[in-house]
Enzyme design. Sequence first.
Site, short mmCIF file in Angstrom:
data_model
loop_
_atom_site.label_atom_id
_atom_site.label_comp_id
_atom_site.label_asym_id
_atom_site.label_seq_id
_atom_site.Cartn_x
_atom_site.Cartn_y
_atom_site.Cartn_z
N LYS A 81 -16.63 -8.61 -49.33
CA LYS A 81 -16.21 -8.45 -50.19
C LYS A 81 -14.79 -7.59 -51.38
O LYS A 81 -14.05 -6.98 -50.38
CB LYS A 81 -17.34 -7.59 -51.24
CG LYS A 81 -17.45 -7.01 -52.77
CD LYS A 81 -18.32 -6.01 -52.54
CE LYS A 81 -19.02 -5.40 -54.44
NZ LYS A 81 -19.82 -4.12 -54.18
N SER A 156 -23.72 -5.22 -57.38
CA SER A 156 -22.22 -6.23 -57.80
C SER A 156 -21.77 -6.87 -56.17
O SER A 156 -20.93 -7.53 -56.46
CB SER A 156 -21.47 -5.04 -57.44
OG SER A 156 -21.72 -4.14 -56.29
N SER A 180 -26.68 -2.37 -54.08
CA SER A 180 -25.25 -3.45 -54.35
C SER A 180 -25.41 -4.42 -52.79
O SER A 180 -24.77 -5.62 -53.10
CB SER A 180 -23.59 -3.21 -54.41
OG SER A 180 -24.00 -3.37 -56.02
#
Length: 498
Positions: A81, A156, A180
């Site tokens: 990420k 997310s 997330s």
Amino acid sequence: MMARLDTLPARQVAAGIAAGDFTAVEVARASLDAIAARDGQVQAFLQVSEELALAAATRIDAARAAGEPLPPLAGVPVAFKDNMNLLGTRTTCASRMLESYESAYTATCVQRMLDAGVIPLGKLNMDEFAFGSTTDSSAFHPTNNPWDTRRVPGGSSGGSAAAVAAGEVTVALGSDTGGSIRQPASLCGVVGMKPTYGVVSRYGVVAFGSSLDQVGPFGRRVEDVALAMSALVAGGRDRLDSTSQDCEQDYLAHLDDPIEGRAVGIIPALLEAEGLAPEVRAAMQEAIGKLAASGARIVEVDLPNMANSIAAYYALAPCEAFSNLARFDGVRYGYQEPGCTALSEQLSLSRAHGFGVEAKRRQMLGAYLLSSGVYDKYYLAAQKVRTLITADYQRAFAQVDAILMPSSPTVAWEHGSISDPAALYLSDIYTISSNIAGNCGISVPVCLGAQSGLPIGAQLQGRAFADATLLTFARALERACEMEGAVAPACAGKGGEL
Ligand code: GLN
């Protein structure tokens, strides 16, 4: 040997390299090839780190040629990420604010994966600064759900879930402040785990809510996630993160233990909740039935204060975000508005133009909630709710080893179909309370929805620092549901031959 990279468990990638069935460079090229063939549709990546990948793979092949012992994840393709620092890449948090920010060092979680021998394929898309549930708030581009590209992958950590679901990489890391990891895992049909707060170091991960943030892995099977967990904790406590704990444990030793006679909690009121899609409710009932058929005892428990978790989270998380994001001032980091004469003007315009709408909304909310006269009413009240929720879990985990609930109230929705931020906040209902209490949770794909045909994940939550036990239950659920290793059909078969 002819194989497709996306069908291989991480263990077999490493074993194949050790046995000489294929080289690490061939694995790196197969992953790059799958990304080239699939990511145009999926758009999970913000940067592909081809040079880093080939250099890491070359080192593994050289080690093997020299007869050195190979690390446990040697040659496994992994991506990160984009809120995690990795030297040689930018760390943008999918924000204009950090668009050109070069990582100054490597985050501990990333370094530990590298130490375990993984091949770093690059950085993955996310909601800007991890605020959101769709990945649509990325300043650069949305990510598409590999099962249906008109739909969101969740967020997310949507890029992480999508890259794994598309078969572009074997494992990805994400971060989970309020769901997330677990929510996008559910929407993309992969496994995603939020470890107990403090298990994985946060050093080098751009902070959102420091008392809630936790890094964790995604994989197409529970075993891959357990392997990644073992790599993330190897070496024990990270002295660079004062909240990290010494909890090194073997996440594989008990993975296949039977769950006969062990208790799984369910919360009937949650399964009747308004807003829960009928096909998700049916999937949960089916999953409960399968766990019972595997010998688990199903026990009703209650988390009475969970109803207040959204209100508490959306007070606590913005306050922490407001404080953490104050450092992005256009002086020390990130975007700097050109042509300003006064410092105050430069500061305010850099922030005005560097941050997107949701990032501004969160920070303004945090600023307001922390202001004098308001603080007691909301922030302090939310901290009290936090204590109540933690106590609820303690009571529940005195009775059961795991609690089963949905990861998301619905399957993946179409881009742009939910425009009201409050409606998105409400969809975090099943995930947020475990961040508030700091315990562990995992989403496991259990079926394709009867109406939509899209993946549905069930969430299991476990007591703090019982992450290995949680993985045992997740593995039992995976065995019972037979969804292991699924690659989104639209992506499977496109590139990535070994
Ligand atoms: N959806 C939640 C939010 O918008 C959770 C985000 C996260 O876990 N990073 O805050």
